[in-house]
Design a protein around this motif. Structure first.
Motif: not given
Lengths: 579, 181
Positions: A461, A464, A497, A531, A533, B100-103, B106-113, B124, B126
């Motif tokens: 991190s 990044l 990510d 929740g 993923v 969180g970890y990413s600035p 910055c483009l962040q990719y997340l996925s959720y239930r 899910i 995306n």
């Protein structure tokens, strides 16, 4: 050298050629490449051309300058060197640039050691073909050796080495100067337009009522004389008469052009290798693009032997092109040339289940004869490949599950014993820190990965945030099953990510079934307790088992996936090599 | 000087394994992104995707500083009668992408239930997102805390992580063994 100790059936069922978008094969080696790949040799196969030049060569001739030639050797599995190539002879020069280039297949997951010897070819042999020359009759000028990955990971892909005498391993102050050799690497494909296609079939006809149809596609290009050369194949789908395969990526330059005719054949997979043809179509890439935009399907046909003309039996099965897109795809080597690095990090399991390190049956036993234990082997096998891609060769190294002297159990302590920084120098540094940590901590438990994963994620991190061109690889070596499965999943989902891949190697005889859950290849996507993923599958797990012939290939199969994981990360975020 | 809201660029990518009444959704799925009851935007409808729809639809929305959650609701259109039926929803705590970890930029990719109206797992979703403006260097924890709208918690264990808990309501008259699929 290609490490084909993987099972044939598994290998035969994986997609080949059209998966890693940067897979490229020189035209004349297509069929050979496919042959090897269909037998389970995964990995990044890129053709590299090496070219040579030298400066300040020793002058052996009395009346004129040396007439040098380079001979290239590859190190085999047993350590012996085999000659593979000779350049031409350059006349009368101590600073030659040779023209003939050596083409070698670059494989990310193994360390390819090359040896270069320079000879001065005696005048009497100047009209003899280079391959007929007897080396013992020539004047030896010097030699140099390096790993192929050292060359390709240099920003300008050129490595200059000092030439030394055969008996020396490194040049000493007493060695006479023998000059320098420069080796330069170029990828064989300069243009990288790639077509990505998702193909599907509807209503495949099953061959008989009693057996299941496991379809896969083979895409071949048709060259002159009507000969077809396989370009790629999809994965095998089980028992599906309406299959949709994963996307295939075809390098347009490798095929020739979008108008070159292609043959797409649908086979029913048979584990004995005799796959039955279900049907085929003849289409070029341009035709497939049209099929996609018109949202139409093309009927498969079967060539029949009856009749005078090429009668075809048209089937009711249809092929559809679900997706078609073209992009310029940069290869892994492009990113290396652009200054990207792979940073290696390692975490070692110090839980009590490993056994008392002082006893020979412990997984942590340090054998005085020098024989490496499973931990050392795993560190070495992964580290020796990855070290070349790390510019400063300083590797964070941690231990977990032990009690440092007079302290509470730590699930992430610096292997070097420092309380301030976690890095060690080189693979040797890791080995030394590991050995000294063994006798400075008390093995305890339980086995928790969460802390180590979070630490690695923090490092990724921070990198990044500084826009560094780094991709991190964390190797976790463990003997047991983790206790905090949900906490580990949470840590992994949070880290999914980041530019991070995690390789977990299981040593010893434990049943690692639960660990396989973490590897999405073998299970479902990881889900955290909140929740969320995992957006990517960043974990690969493999049990480390010694193979009879003394060389493991399991670690190689782990490493083989890395360039693809790296590329997927970069491409999905549209990060280009020269950003 | 902090602004009152920030611009969120959220791209709804795709969804997987959507079902309605145990059968896969056939077509016409779409997603509504809500920051609060008045601040919502919808994606286009995916007519052909079925239970694995993909939209790749980028929505730009204003996100006020006090926002704690962003809600995604997946619905589908039942034919030409225009009726919408809910398929599932997911709540994204803002701390998942801020702090969180990413600035944040910055483009962040997340996925959720996704969970359906009864609370059962249903596929899910995306997405990828990023904030257009960076939060100008507030080094104080108080400023950062008020910016993300979460109360200043006392970190347990020395951890900086102001984790948010997502609760799943239990409905009465609801068989207890069907919470997970």
């Amino acid at each position: 050298m290609m490490g084909n100790c993987c099972s044939d059936v598994d290998g035969g069922m994986t997609a080949v050629g059209g998966t890693a978008p940067s897979t490229s094969a020189a035209n004349q080696n297509d069929a050979a490449d496919w042959y090897f790949k269909s037998r389970g040799m995964q990995g990044l196969f890129s053709q590299i051309e090496l070219s040579f030049s030298a400066t300040n060569l020793r002058d052996r001739d009395v009346f004129s300058k040396s007439d040098p030639m380079v001979v290239v050797y590859i190190q085999e599995r047993d350590g012996a060197f085999t000659e593979v190539f000779r350049t031409e002879v350059v006349l009368n020069s101590l600073n030659p640039t040779w023209i003939t280039k050596y083409t070698i297949t670059y494989q990310f997951e193994i360390v390819q050691i090359l040896l270069f010897r320079v000879f001065d070819v005696d005048t009497q042999f100047h009209n003899v073909a280079v391959k007929m020359l007897k080396l013992e009759e020539q004047q030896y000028l010097g030699e140099a050796s390096c790993a192929l990955s050292e060359i390709v990971s240099k920003p300008n892909r050129s490595l200059t080495l000092d030439l030394v005498q055969r008996e020396e391993s490194v040049p000493s102050i007493h060695s006479q100067h023998r000059g320098k050799l420069t080796v330069h690497a170029e990828e064989c494909f300069s243009s990288k337009t790639t077509a990505e296609m998702t193909l599907k079939c509807l209503n495949l006809e099953s061959k008989d009522l009693f057996s299941k149809t496991d379809p896969f596609l083979v895409i071949s290009k048709v060259v002159e004389n009507g000969i077809s050369i396989p370009v790629c194949k999809t994965e095998v789908l089980k028992n599906d008469l309406n299959p949709t395969w994963k996307s295939v990526f075809l390098n347009i330059e490798q095929i020739g052009s979008k108008d070159i005719p292609l043959v797409i054949e649908c086979f029913d997979f048979n584990s004995n290798g005799k796959h039955e043809l279900i049907g085929k179509v003849h289409k070029s890439l341009a035709d497939l693009e049209k099929l996609h935009s018109a949202r139409e399907g093309e009927n498969l046909f079967l060539p029949t032997l009856v009749g005078h003309d090429n009668q075809h039996k048209v089937l009711k099965s249809k092929l559809f092109v679900e997706k078609y897109s073209e992009t310029v795809q940069y290869t892994f080597l492009d990113y290396l040339a652009g200054g990207f690095e792979l940073n290696f990090m390692v975490a070692v399991d110090f839980t009590a289940s490993n056994g008392n390190p002082r006893l020979p049956d412990s997984l942590h036993y340090i054998d005085p004869s020098g024989r490496l234990n499973a931990y050392q082997k795993a560190i070495y096998e992964v580290g020796e490949v990855l070290q070349f891609y790390d510019a400063d060769k300083r590797f964070p190294a941690w231990g977990f599950g032990a009690r440092p002297i007079d302290g509470p159990v730590s699930h992430c302590f610096n292997l070097n014993g420092s309380s301030n920084y976690c890095e060690v120098e080189g693979i040797r540094g890791i080995m030394m820190a590991y050995t000294s940590a063994l006798f400075n901590v008390s093995l305890a438990g339980p086995t928790l990965f969460g802390h180590v994963i979070n630490r690695a994620a923090m490092i990724a991190s921070q990198s990044l945030a500084h826009d560094a061109k780094k991709y991190f690889v964390l190797l976790i070596i463990t003997d047991g099953v983790i206790t905090d499965l949900q906490e580990t999943k949470d840590a992994l989902v949070k880290a999914s990510d980041l530019p991070l891949s995690i390789l977990i190697v299981g040593v010893g005889g434990a049943d690692f079934k639960e660990m396989e859950i973490l590897d999405a290849d073998k299970g479902e996507r990881l889900e955290s307790s909140t929740g969320r993923v995992a957006s990517r599958d960043i974990v690969q797990f493999v049990p480390f088992r010694d193979v009879q012939n003394g060389r493991t290939c399991v670690v190689q199969s782990l490493l083989a996936e890395l360039p693809t994981q790296f590329l997927t990360y970069m491409r999905s975020r549209d990060i280009k090599p020269n950003s | 000087m902090e602004t009152e809201s920030r611009t969120l660029e959220i791209t709804i990518l795709s969804a997987e394994d959507l079902r309605i009444g145990n059968k896969p959704v056939k077509k016409n799925a779409f997603v509504i992104v809500s920051i609060d009851s008045f601040n919502n935007k919808a994606t286009k409808i995916d007519r052909y995707g079925g239970s694995y729809p993909s939209w790749n639809d980028k929505l730009v929305m204003d996100m006020p500083m006090q926002t704690s959650f962003i809600t995604l609701q997946v619905k589908y259109c039942k034919g030409s009668s225009g009726g919408e039926k809910p398929v599932g929803f997911a709540r994204i705590p803002v701390t998942d992408f801020i702090g969180g970890y990413s600035p944040e930029t910055c483009l962040q990719y997340l996925s959720y239930r996704l969970r359906d109206p009864k609370g059962l797992k249903n596929g899910i979703i995306n997405i990828c997102l990023r904030l257009k403006e960076a939060l100008h260097g507030c080094s104080s924890q108080a400023a950062a805390a008020s910016a993300s709208g979460i109360g200043l918690g006392i970190p347990i264990d020395g951890r900086r992580d102001l984790g948010v808990v997502t609760g799943i309501p239990i409905w009465s008259g609801y068989p207890s063994n069907s919470l997970s699929r």
